[in-house]
Design a protein around this motif. Structure first.
Motif, short mmCIF file in Angstrom:
data_model
loop_
_atom_site.label_atom_id
_atom_site.label_comp_id
_atom_site.label_asym_id
_atom_site.label_seq_id
_atom_site.Cartn_x
_atom_site.Cartn_y
_atom_site.Cartn_z
N ARG A 59 0.85 -1.19 0.00
CA ARG A 59 0.00 0.00 0.00
C ARG A 59 0.88 1.23 0.00
O ARG A 59 2.06 1.17 0.35
CB ARG A 59 -0.95 0.02 1.19
N PHE A 60 0.30 2.36 -0.39
CA PHE A 60 1.03 3.61 -0.35
C PHE A 60 1.28 3.99 1.10
O PHE A 60 0.40 3.88 1.95
CB PHE A 60 0.27 4.73 -1.04
N ASP A 61 2.49 4.45 1.35
CA ASP A 61 2.88 4.85 2.69
C ASP A 61 2.88 6.37 2.84
O ASP A 61 2.45 6.91 3.85
CB ASP A 61 4.27 4.28 2.97
N GLU A 62 3.39 7.05 1.80
CA GLU A 62 3.52 8.51 1.85
C GLU A 62 3.66 9.04 0.43
O GLU A 62 4.18 8.37 -0.45
CB GLU A 62 4.76 8.86 2.66
N VAL A 63 3.20 10.26 0.24
CA VAL A 63 3.32 10.94 -1.04
C VAL A 63 4.07 12.25 -0.81
O VAL A 63 3.73 13.01 0.10
CB VAL A 63 1.94 11.24 -1.67
N GLU A 64 5.08 12.50 -1.63
CA GLU A 64 5.83 13.74 -1.56
C GLU A 64 5.68 14.48 -2.89
O GLU A 64 5.86 13.88 -3.95
CB GLU A 64 7.31 13.48 -1.29
N VAL A 65 5.32 15.74 -2.80
CA VAL A 65 5.16 16.57 -3.99
C VAL A 65 6.08 17.78 -3.83
O VAL A 65 6.06 18.45 -2.80
CB VAL A 65 3.71 17.05 -4.15
N ILE A 66 6.89 18.02 -4.85
CA ILE A 66 7.74 19.22 -4.86
C ILE A 66 7.36 20.05 -6.07
O ILE A 66 7.45 19.57 -7.21
CB ILE A 66 9.24 18.85 -4.89
N VAL A 67 6.89 21.26 -5.81
CA VAL A 67 6.47 22.17 -6.87
C VAL A 67 7.52 23.28 -6.96
O VAL A 67 7.75 24.00 -5.98
CB VAL A 67 5.09 22.78 -6.58
N THR A 68 8.16 23.40 -8.10
CA THR A 68 9.12 24.48 -8.33
C THR A 68 8.43 25.55 -9.16
O THR A 68 8.05 25.30 -10.29
CB THR A 68 10.38 23.95 -9.05
N MET A 69 8.27 26.70 -8.55
CA MET A 69 7.56 27.80 -9.19
C MET A 69 8.50 28.58 -10.09
O MET A 69 9.71 28.64 -9.83
CB MET A 69 6.96 28.71 -8.13
#
Length: 112
Positions: free
Chosen positions: A59-69
């Motif tokens: 199962r998914f444990d964690e989601v990381e999103v990095i948005v570079t503006m």
């Protein structure tokens, strides 16, 4: 991530599809706000990475999103774009049981 059903790396894995859907949803929300307020988001980048656990079940444990503006976004505008992205229904659905950590990176703020 390799497709768990073939193991050949020739297809998208279900995880790849979720990562793409989440990133696309957040970008569309930001884009809608940007169009309405004449903001240029050219150069915006988004990286989504899902970590999974295999015990006791996969199962998914964690989601990381990095948005570079992109450069030239003011702090005020950046906060509004972040708020728009946070409204993504996919992100909010995952957040029910899976931590979704989002980091927004700014090269420099425009002077307001």
């Amino acid at each position: 991530m390799d497709c768990p059903y073939t193991g050949k790396g020739e297809e998208f894995s279900p995880t790849n599809l979720v990562e793409s859907a989440l990133g696309g949803c957040m970008l569309m929300a930001m884009g809608t706000y940007a169009i309405q307020h004449n903001i240029d988001l050219t150069g915006t980048k988004m990286d989504v990475h899902i970590t999974a656990t295999h015990k006791p079940i996969m199962r998914f444990d964690e989601v990381e999103v990095i948005v570079t503006m992109p450069e030239g976004i003011s702090e005020k505008t950046g906060k509004r774009l972040e708020r728009a992205a946070e409204g993504c229904p996919i992100k909010n659905s995952l957040a029910e049981g899976i931590p979704v950590r989002v980091k927004y990176l700014y090269n420099s703020y425009a002077k307001a």
